[in-house]
Design a protein around this motif. Sequence first.
Motif, short mmCIF file in Angstrom:
data_model
loop_
_atom_site.label_atom_id
_atom_site.label_comp_id
_atom_site.label_asym_id
_atom_site.label_seq_id
_atom_site.Cartn_x
_atom_site.Cartn_y
_atom_site.Cartn_z
N VAL A 1 2.51 22.46 134.84
CA VAL A 1 1.99 21.36 135.66
C VAL A 1 2.68 20.09 135.18
CG1 VAL A 1 -0.03 19.98 136.26
CG2 VAL A 1 -0.22 22.47 136.07
N THR A 2 3.12 19.26 136.11
CA THR A 2 3.83 18.03 135.75
C THR A 2 2.99 16.82 136.15
OG1 THR A 2 5.98 19.09 136.09
CG2 THR A 2 5.94 16.69 136.06
N VAL A 3 2.80 15.92 135.17
CA VAL A 3 2.11 14.65 135.40
C VAL A 3 3.13 13.55 135.11
CG1 VAL A 3 0.27 13.13 134.64
CG2 VAL A 3 -0.15 15.58 134.81
N GLU A 4 3.59 12.88 136.16
CA GLU A 4 4.66 11.90 136.00
C GLU A 4 4.17 10.46 135.96
OE1 GLU A 4 7.47 12.60 139.07
OE2 GLU A 4 8.25 14.44 138.17
N SER A 5 3.03 10.17 136.56
CA SER A 5 2.55 8.79 136.59
C SER A 5 2.09 8.37 135.20
CB SER A 5 1.40 8.64 137.58
OG SER A 5 0.31 9.47 137.19
N VAL A 6 2.15 7.07 134.93
CA VAL A 6 1.73 6.53 133.64
C VAL A 6 0.72 5.42 133.89
CG1 VAL A 6 3.85 7.17 132.45
CG2 VAL A 6 3.67 4.93 133.56
N SER A 7 -0.07 5.16 132.87
CA SER A 7 -1.08 4.12 132.96
C SER A 7 -0.48 2.78 132.55
CB SER A 7 -2.28 4.45 132.06
OG SER A 7 -3.22 3.41 132.06
N VAL A 8 -0.85 1.72 133.25
CA VAL A 8 -0.38 0.38 132.92
C VAL A 8 -1.33 -0.25 131.92
CG1 VAL A 8 0.18 -1.90 133.84
CG2 VAL A 8 0.65 0.14 135.21
N LEU A 9 -0.77 -0.67 130.77
CA LEU A 9 -1.59 -1.29 129.75
C LEU A 9 -2.02 -2.68 130.19
CD1 LEU A 9 0.26 -0.30 126.45
CD2 LEU A 9 -1.91 0.57 127.29
N THR A 10 -3.27 -2.97 129.93
CA THR A 10 -3.79 -4.32 130.21
C THR A 10 -4.38 -4.89 128.93
OG1 THR A 10 -5.92 -3.38 130.87
CG2 THR A 10 -4.30 -3.76 132.60
N GLY A 11 -4.44 -6.18 128.85
CA GLY A 11 -5.01 -6.82 127.68
C GLY A 11 -6.49 -6.57 127.56
N PRO A 12 -7.04 -6.67 126.36
CA PRO A 12 -8.48 -6.43 126.18
C PRO A 12 -9.29 -7.54 126.85
CG PRO A 12 -7.49 -7.26 124.16
CD PRO A 12 -6.35 -6.98 125.10
N GLY B 1 -1.90 7.89 128.32
CA GLY B 1 -1.22 7.88 129.60
C GLY B 1 0.05 7.07 129.61
N GLN B 2 0.72 6.94 128.47
CA GLN B 2 1.91 6.10 128.37
C GLN B 2 3.22 6.84 128.65
OE1 GLN B 2 1.58 2.63 127.88
NE2 GLN B 2 -0.43 3.42 128.43
N VAL B 3 3.16 8.17 128.66
CA VAL B 3 4.38 8.95 128.87
C VAL B 3 4.10 10.07 129.87
CG1 VAL B 3 5.36 8.46 126.59
CG2 VAL B 3 3.81 10.42 126.88
N PRO B 4 5.10 10.46 130.66
CA PRO B 4 4.94 11.66 131.49
C PRO B 4 4.80 12.89 130.61
CG PRO B 4 6.80 10.32 132.22
CD PRO B 4 6.38 9.79 130.89
N VAL B 5 4.18 13.92 131.13
CA VAL B 5 3.95 15.11 130.34
C VAL B 5 3.96 16.33 131.25
CG1 VAL B 5 1.44 14.87 130.53
CG2 VAL B 5 2.40 16.20 128.65
N GLU B 6 4.37 17.46 130.68
CA GLU B 6 4.42 18.70 131.43
C GLU B 6 3.90 19.82 130.55
OE1 GLU B 6 7.65 21.63 133.72
OE2 GLU B 6 8.26 19.67 132.94
N GLY B 7 3.16 20.75 131.15
CA GLY B 7 2.63 21.88 130.40
C GLY B 7 1.74 22.73 131.28
N PRO B 8 1.16 23.78 130.69
CA PRO B 8 0.26 24.63 131.48
C PRO B 8 -1.01 23.87 131.86
CG PRO B 8 0.20 25.22 129.14
CD PRO B 8 1.31 24.23 129.29
N GLY B 9 -1.61 24.29 132.94
CA GLY B 9 -2.83 23.61 133.37
C GLY B 9 -3.31 24.14 134.72
N VAL B 10 -3.98 23.26 135.47
CA VAL B 10 -4.53 23.66 136.78
C VAL B 10 -4.24 22.55 137.79
CG1 VAL B 10 -6.37 25.07 135.78
CG2 VAL B 10 -6.79 22.63 136.27
N ARG B 11 -4.23 22.98 139.05
CA ARG B 11 -4.18 22.03 140.17
C ARG B 11 -5.45 22.23 140.99
NH1 ARG B 11 0.83 21.64 144.24
NH2 ARG B 11 1.57 20.25 142.59
N ILE B 12 -6.24 21.18 141.10
CA ILE B 12 -7.51 21.23 141.85
C ILE B 12 -7.31 20.47 143.16
CG2 ILE B 12 -9.94 20.56 141.85
CD1 ILE B 12 -9.88 20.77 138.79
N THR B 13 -7.71 21.09 144.23
CA THR B 13 -7.59 20.46 145.55
C THR B 13 -8.96 20.41 146.21
OG1 THR B 13 -5.35 21.35 145.80
CG2 THR B 13 -6.45 20.53 147.80
N ILE B 14 -9.36 19.21 146.63
CA ILE B 14 -10.65 19.01 147.32
C ILE B 14 -10.33 18.47 148.72
CG2 ILE B 14 -12.84 17.76 147.33
CD1 ILE B 14 -12.63 17.57 144.29
N ASP B 15 -10.83 19.18 149.74
CA ASP B 15 -10.52 18.79 151.12
C ASP B 15 -11.64 19.29 152.03
OD1 ASP B 15 -9.15 17.71 153.21
OD2 ASP B 15 -7.65 19.30 153.36
N GLY B 16 -11.62 18.80 153.27
CA GLY B 16 -12.56 19.30 154.28
C GLY B 16 -13.91 18.61 154.29
#
Length: 243
Positions: free
Chosen positions: A232-243, A120-135
Amino acid sequence: MPKLPIPEAAKRVQRPFELLRGAITRPTRRQLVVAAALALLGFGAVTQVHSNDVTRDYAGYRQQDLIDVLQGLSAASERSRREIDRLERTKQQLQSDRTAREAALTQAQQRGDQLAILAGQVPVEGPGVRITIDGLEAQLPLDLLLDLVQELRTAGAEAIEFNDSVRVVAQTSFELGGAGIYIDGEAIKQPYVIEVIGDPRTLAEGVQFSRGPQERTEDLGGDFTVDQRDAVTVESVSVLTGP
């Protein structure tokens, strides 16, 4: 004064000069042919002299000396051939090593890119799915959300993102709190929009089987939609934390 007769020897000496004078003043066709023949004869004589000089270089050699010279030339030729073969092998080895290094670097770069995506350190784009849960009237069960993420990973998800803000990686935490579900400490509320990169068909099948995440969500009165997309575009990245 009476003209003295010219001796025959003097005539022979005088005749070439007369021919030369005639050729210079107004050469005839015959004189040109003679001049060309003399030039060819001179060239042949020079060549013959050179050949005789080369021949005389070896004229004093004994038979054994000539054999030794021939053997020396043969040995030198063989050494040259072996050196050429060695250099050719070295060239091929260097080319092979260079190709192997380039292939290893390419594989390492590709592996590094894959690990960066999975971490999760870099944004990524490619084929995929978008799942929506509501209601949903009640809170989405945490175990259902964990099952959904696990099924997506099993189906080959390369990147998962919730509500355009939280990147899901191996160290991601899921908790229930007063405001609902917390993913890595960030509150996530309905509608839950999950962007997933991977093979669209495989990902869709991974959540739509009998008693799978989609059916369980619908049993709770919620809406569960799966939209297969070419990009599908995933722009958020994960913040690394110490062990």
